[in-house]
Design an enzyme around this catalytic site. Structure first.
Site, short mmCIF file in Angstrom:
data_model
loop_
_atom_site.label_atom_id
_atom_site.label_comp_id
_atom_site.label_asym_id
_atom_site.label_seq_id
_atom_site.Cartn_x
_atom_site.Cartn_y
_atom_site.Cartn_z
N GLN A 98 0.80 -1.23 0.00
CA GLN A 98 0.00 0.00 0.00
C GLN A 98 0.83 1.28 0.00
O GLN A 98 0.31 2.35 -0.28
CB GLN A 98 -0.95 0.00 1.20
CG GLN A 98 -2.02 -1.08 1.11
CD GLN A 98 -3.01 -1.00 2.26
OE1 GLN A 98 -2.90 -0.14 3.13
NE2 GLN A 98 -3.97 -1.90 2.27
N ASP A 129 8.41 -5.96 12.79
CA ASP A 129 7.77 -7.25 12.55
C ASP A 129 7.49 -7.47 11.07
O ASP A 129 7.07 -6.56 10.36
CB ASP A 129 6.45 -7.31 13.33
CG ASP A 129 5.75 -8.64 13.17
OD1 ASP A 129 6.27 -9.64 13.71
OD2 ASP A 129 4.70 -8.70 12.51
N TYR A 144 4.01 -11.56 3.58
CA TYR A 144 3.54 -10.18 3.42
C TYR A 144 3.97 -9.65 2.06
O TYR A 144 5.16 -9.63 1.73
CB TYR A 144 4.10 -9.29 4.52
CG TYR A 144 3.60 -9.59 5.91
CD1 TYR A 144 2.52 -10.46 6.14
CD2 TYR A 144 4.20 -9.01 7.04
CE1 TYR A 144 2.07 -10.74 7.42
CE2 TYR A 144 3.74 -9.28 8.32
CZ TYR A 144 2.69 -10.15 8.51
OH TYR A 144 2.25 -10.41 9.78
N SER A 149 2.04 -17.91 16.50
CA SER A 149 1.14 -16.79 16.20
C SER A 149 -0.25 -17.33 15.93
O SER A 149 -0.43 -18.19 15.06
CB SER A 149 1.64 -15.99 14.99
OG SER A 149 0.74 -14.93 14.70
N GLN A 151 2.07 -14.45 19.20
CA GLN A 151 1.61 -13.22 18.56
C GLN A 151 0.12 -13.36 18.22
O GLN A 151 -0.23 -13.88 17.16
CB GLN A 151 2.44 -12.90 17.32
CG GLN A 151 2.08 -11.55 16.71
CD GLN A 151 3.05 -11.15 15.62
OE1 GLN A 151 2.65 -10.88 14.50
NE2 GLN A 151 4.33 -11.09 15.93
N GLU A 166 1.56 9.67 15.90
CA GLU A 166 0.34 9.56 16.70
C GLU A 166 0.34 8.27 17.52
O GLU A 166 0.01 8.27 18.72
CB GLU A 166 -0.88 9.59 15.78
CG GLU A 166 -2.21 9.44 16.51
CD GLU A 166 -3.40 9.39 15.56
OE1 GLU A 166 -4.52 9.11 16.04
OE2 GLU A 166 -3.20 9.62 14.35
#
Length: 320
Positions: free
Chosen positions: A27, A49, A54, A151, A177, A291
């Site tokens: 993205q 991570d 991915y 995980s 995880q 943030e």
């Protein structure tokens, strides 16, 4: 930045970490990802991570480029193994073959000799616990993996593989995880956290913002250019229900009352749990990173009264 021990190990990880899922290699462009890693590192994040699947491995390639000029010894880099990474019956799962193929491919993409943390990305019913444990034990002894874990495993599965390690004198898992957030908490609080306390496992939780819904950005519909607006994100749009948005609007009002953003309040709520070693956050912009990092200072605002108000907003019927 505060640092927490990874369970009972001696490893210290930043309590807020940066993950590559959904963003790196997909993205956001490569330079933005590199800038995010460097900005996170400069603000004290040491845990980054990743996983072999991915963006079909591209996330690891981008991460490898991002850490090239950083001091490797100061970083905690993770990857994962389970999902399909090459064709054929052995291209997925937790067989010794797939684990070894996957770790070597991940190391090449990351441009490093070892990963600090290596996760079994899901439980594999086709592979015996002993085979998984022995493969991980071998990787630890070879210096290619420093700590291994699981995980999204069920508590009894983690307990069984941990028991197998103790029985055969193998290095046991050090971490789990799980997804953990205000909408997805029941199984973690009822089963995973008690086991983590008993076995000394560190929890590196992901999706503290429930795929972005807990940021409040969908409170008035799906903005153009947001993650949920993408054609391949139907699974996310299905989660943006009127009932959930009504709850998030109430959480947003409480966050504003405390001088926080909705995201900061949601992340702080996860950070308050001492079982959590690190909260894995995602970011597509530097402003989002800043943030999220500010959430660490918001934990002190979570008094018993505020926590009770949050419980009242969500109610048990909305827990997954």
């Amino acid at each position: 930045m505060h640092y927490r021990r990874l369970g009972r190990t001696g490893l210290k990880v930043s309590e807020i970490s940066l993950g590559a899922w959904l963003t790196f290699g997909n993205q956001i462009d490569e330079q933005t990802a590199i800038d995010l890693v460097h900005a996170a590192y400069e603000q004290g994040i040491n845990f980054f991570d990743n996983a072999d699947v991915y963006a079909n491995g591209q996330a690891e390639v981008v991460m490898g480029k991002a850490i090239q000029n950083l001091q490797r010894e100061t970083l905690v880099i993770s990857s994962k193994v389970f999902w399909p990474t090459f064709p054929g019956p052995n291209g997925r799962g937790l067989s010794r073959k797939h684990i070894f193929e996957s770790i070597h491919a991940s190391l090449r993409r990351l441009g490093t000799d070892y990963v600090d943390l290596y996760f079994c990305h899901r439980y594999d019913p086709d592979t015996p616990f002993e085979e998984v444990a022995r493969a991980m034990d071998d990787l630890v002894h070879q210096g290619k993996v420093l700590y291994w874990g699981t995980s999204e495993w069920e508590a009894y599965q983690i307990a069984e593989v941990y028991g197998a390690c103790r029985e055969f004198g193998l290095v046991p898992p050090s971490m789990e995880q799980p997804q953990y957030n205000l909408f997805h908490r029941k199984r973690v609080e009822d089963h995973i956290m008690p086991l983590a306390r008993d076995l000394g496992l560190g929890l590196t939780t992901f999706s503290p913002l429930y795929f972005g819904i807990l940021t409040g950005k969908y409170n008035d519909g799906i903005p153009a250019g947001s993650r949920a607006s993408h054609e391949d994100m139907a699974w996310l749009r299905e989660r943006i229900t009127p009932e959930r948005i009504a709850i998030v609007r109430q959480l947003t009002a409480l966050a504003q009352e405390l001088g926080l953003t909705t995201s900061q309040l949601a992340i702080a709520w996860v950070l308050r749990r001492k079982e959590v070693s690190s909260v894995i956050t995602g970011a597509s912009r530097l402003e989002q990173l800043d943030e999220n990092l500010a959430a660490a200072e918001a934990v002190e605002k979570l008094t018993n009264d505020i926590l009770e108000r949050i419980e009242a907003i969500f109610g048990e019927n909305h827990f997954e």
